[in-house]
Scaffold this motif. Structure first.
Motif, PDB file in Angstrom:
ATOM      1  N   GLU A  62      -3.485   9.744   8.831  1.00 24.36           N
ATOM      2  CA  GLU A  62      -4.471  10.811   8.291  1.00 24.36           C
ATOM      3  C   GLU A  62      -5.514  10.063   6.635  1.00 24.36           C
ATOM      4  N   MET A  63      -4.650   9.404   5.773  1.00 25.50           N
ATOM      5  CA  MET A  63      -5.539   8.813   4.427  1.00 25.50           C
ATOM      6  C   MET A  63      -6.378   7.405   4.894  1.00 25.50           C
ATOM      7  N   PHE A  64      -6.456   6.839   6.058  1.00 23.31           N
ATOM      8  CA  PHE A  64      -7.177   5.539   6.140  1.00 23.31           C
ATOM      9  C   PHE A  64      -8.371   6.012   6.944  1.00 23.31           C
ATOM     10  N   SER A  65      -9.529   5.293   6.551  1.00 20.45           N
ATOM     11  CA  SER A  65     -10.535   5.488   7.244  1.00 20.45           C
ATOM     12  C   SER A  65     -11.479   3.521   7.916  1.00 20.45           C
ATOM     13  N   ALA A  66     -11.954   3.318   9.217  1.00 22.72           N
ATOM     14  CA  ALA A  66     -12.939   2.166   8.984  1.00 22.72           C
ATOM     15  C   ALA A  66     -14.126   2.311   9.042  1.00 22.72           C
ATOM     16  N   LYS A  67     -14.957   1.509   8.992  1.00 23.33           N
ATOM     17  CA  LYS A  67     -15.928   1.194   9.069  1.00 23.33           C
ATOM     18  C   LYS A  67     -16.380  -0.133   8.518  1.00 23.33           C
ATOM     19  N   GLY A  68     -17.762  -1.167   9.692  1.00 20.79           N
ATOM     20  CA  GLY A  68     -18.501  -1.952   8.908  1.00 20.79           C
ATOM     21  C   GLY A  68     -19.781  -1.918   8.524  1.00 20.79           C
ATOM     22  N   LEU A  96       1.132  -1.296   0.111  1.00 19.73           N
ATOM     23  CA  LEU A  96      -0.074  -0.096  -0.121  1.00 19.73           C
ATOM     24  C   LEU A  96       0.771   1.249  -0.077  1.00 19.73           C
ATOM     25  N   VAL A  97       1.793   0.501  -0.205  1.00 24.59           N
ATOM     26  CA  VAL A  97       3.229   1.998  -0.022  1.00 24.59           C
ATOM     27  C   VAL A  97       3.444   3.342  -1.459  1.00 24.59           C
ATOM     28  N   MET A  98       2.464   4.027  -1.709  1.00 22.44           N
ATOM     29  CA  MET A  98       2.606   4.228  -2.601  1.00 22.44           C
ATOM     30  C   MET A  98       2.910   6.015  -3.382  1.00 22.44           C
ATOM     31  N   ASP A  99       3.919   5.872  -4.248  1.00 22.23           N
ATOM     32  CA  ASP A  99       4.336   7.600  -4.351  1.00 22.23           C
ATOM     33  C   ASP A  99       3.232   8.280  -4.589  1.00 22.23           C
ATOM     34  N   LEU A 100       2.107   8.502  -5.094  1.00 21.21           N
ATOM     35  CA  LEU A 100       1.212   9.655  -4.296  1.00 21.21           C
ATOM     36  C   LEU A 100       0.379   8.970  -3.652  1.00 21.21           C
ATOM     37  N   PRO A 101       0.372   9.315  -2.581  1.00 24.06           N
ATOM     38  CA  PRO A 101      -0.607   8.493  -1.456  1.00 24.06           C
ATOM     39  C   PRO A 101      -2.127   8.698  -2.052  1.00 24.06           C
ATOM     40  N   ARG A 102      -3.091   7.725  -1.795  1.00 21.86           N
ATOM     41  CA  ARG A 102      -4.144   6.837  -1.516  1.00 21.86           C
ATOM     42  C   ARG A 102      -5.780   7.045  -0.430  1.00 21.86           C
ATOM     43  N   SER A 103      -6.694   7.655  -0.642  1.00 22.38           N
ATOM     44  CA  SER A 103      -7.512   7.478   1.152  1.00 22.38           C
ATOM     45  C   SER A 103      -7.771   5.734   1.023  1.00 22.38           C
ATOM     46  N   ILE A 104      -7.847   5.035   1.870  1.00 20.68           N
ATOM     47  CA  ILE A 104      -7.828   3.808   2.072  1.00 20.68           C
ATOM     48  C   ILE A 104      -8.836   3.635   3.116  1.00 20.68           C
ATOM     49  N   VAL A 105      -9.832   2.860   2.704  1.00 16.64           N
ATOM     50  CA  VAL A 105     -10.898   2.623   3.575  1.00 16.64           C
ATOM     51  C   VAL A 105     -10.570   0.648   3.563  1.00 16.64           C
ATOM     52  N   ILE A 106     -10.665   0.633   4.829  1.00 18.67           N
ATOM     53  CA  ILE A 106     -10.908  -0.678   5.425  1.00 18.67           C
ATOM     54  C   ILE A 106     -12.436  -0.892   5.662  1.00 18.67           C
ATOM     55  N   SER A 107     -12.816  -1.960   5.822  1.00 15.58           N
ATOM     56  CA  SER A 107     -14.556  -2.156   5.926  1.00 15.58           C
ATOM     57  C   SER A 107     -14.390  -3.969   6.395  1.00 15.58           C
ATOM     58  N   GLY A 108     -15.492  -3.946   6.621  1.00 13.95           N
ATOM     59  CA  GLY A 108     -15.561  -5.441   7.693  1.00 13.95           C
ATOM     60  C   GLY A 108     -17.131  -5.878   7.551  1.00 13.95           C
TER      61      GLY A 108
END
Length: 251
Positions: A211-217, A160-172
């Motif tokens: 700051e680019m990460f969020s989590a939801k279920g 997930l380490v990228m030259d241009l960071p992107r928002s990443i959503v983790i969902s359960g």
């Protein structure tokens, strides 16, 4: 008497030296309005040309009206030169191409570690989705990632380490089997905590920006397969990583 009056009239001659700085001010104002007008245009080349003229007015003292042309000689004026500069805007890979490369790296990891039945990737309009089956990371009814499977989170975090960071959503997600324990009142609670716990493992990698990460279920309400079979329920129990594109993929 006549001579004295003539002399007095000569003494009242108006000094016109103020016209020089006044003309310079008008010149600068004209240059300013031209630049302001150019800033509203989408033609970046013209804007740069006019900006150079404006800089020339301030730095060299050359009046705008004295400039021999509407652009400095070292700026492109021919259609071929103009096309060359505009073409640089399109250089580089598209967002879909870049996410496709990330998908290839993840798929290589899946193949190398024989995880075809546990991990899956899918490139959609929403972004790159990486799905992780429940039985890879968690014991039944538990939100903590199994110790032996934490290496997967570590490996994925590197991908997930990228030259241009992107928002990443983790969902359960869970199946539709009801759960009610002292820790999890419902499948909502279980799905959220699985997403949060997996996200925490990813963020052990200091190269990732929290700051680019969020989590939801989503609980049981976004199944991939039918919950009527054990196989379907296993597919529905999952954690997903959505890599959100910086710009819509379908543009």
């Amino acid at each position: 008497m006549a001579r004295r009056k003539k002399k007095q009239k000569h003494d009242e001659h108006i000094d016109e030296s103020w016209l020089v700085p006044y003309a310079d001010i008008l010149t600068l104002l004209l240059a300013l309005f031209i630049v302001l007008f150019a800033s509203s245009s989408v033609d970046a080349v013209k804007f740069q040309q006019l900006s150079n003229v404006f800089n020339q007015v301030f730095t060299s003292g050359t009046g705008f009206m004295e400039y021999p042309s509407d652009s400095p000689s070292d700026n492109p004026t021919s259609p071929e030169q103009m096309t060359g500069i505009k073409g640089t805007k399109g250089q580089g890979k598209s967002e879909e191409q870049q996410l496709s490369e990330v998908q290839e790296r993840v798929n290589e990891y899946i193949q190398k570690n024989d995880l075809v039945n546990e991990l899956d990737t899918n490139l959609t309009d929403e972004g790159l989705m990486i799905s992780i089956r429940d039985n890879v990371l968690f014991e039944s009814g538990v939100s903590e990632v199994r110790t032996e499977d934490r290496r997967i989170a570590k490996e994925i975090s590197s991908l997930l380490v990228m030259d241009l960071p992107r928002s990443i959503v983790i969902s359960g997600h869970t199946d539709n089997v009801p759960i009610k324990t002292y820790r999890y009142d419902s499948n909502w609670d279980l799905s959220v905590m699985r997403a949060v716990n997996f996200m925490k493992l990813l963020l052990d990698n200091t190269k990732l920006d929290p700051e680019m990460f969020s989590a939801k279920g989503f609980g049981e309400f976004k199944p991939l397969a039918s919950n009527k079979t054990a196989e379907g329920r296993a597919k529905n129990r999952r954690v997903e990583i959505l890599i959100v594109p910086r710009t819509p993929i379908n543009e």
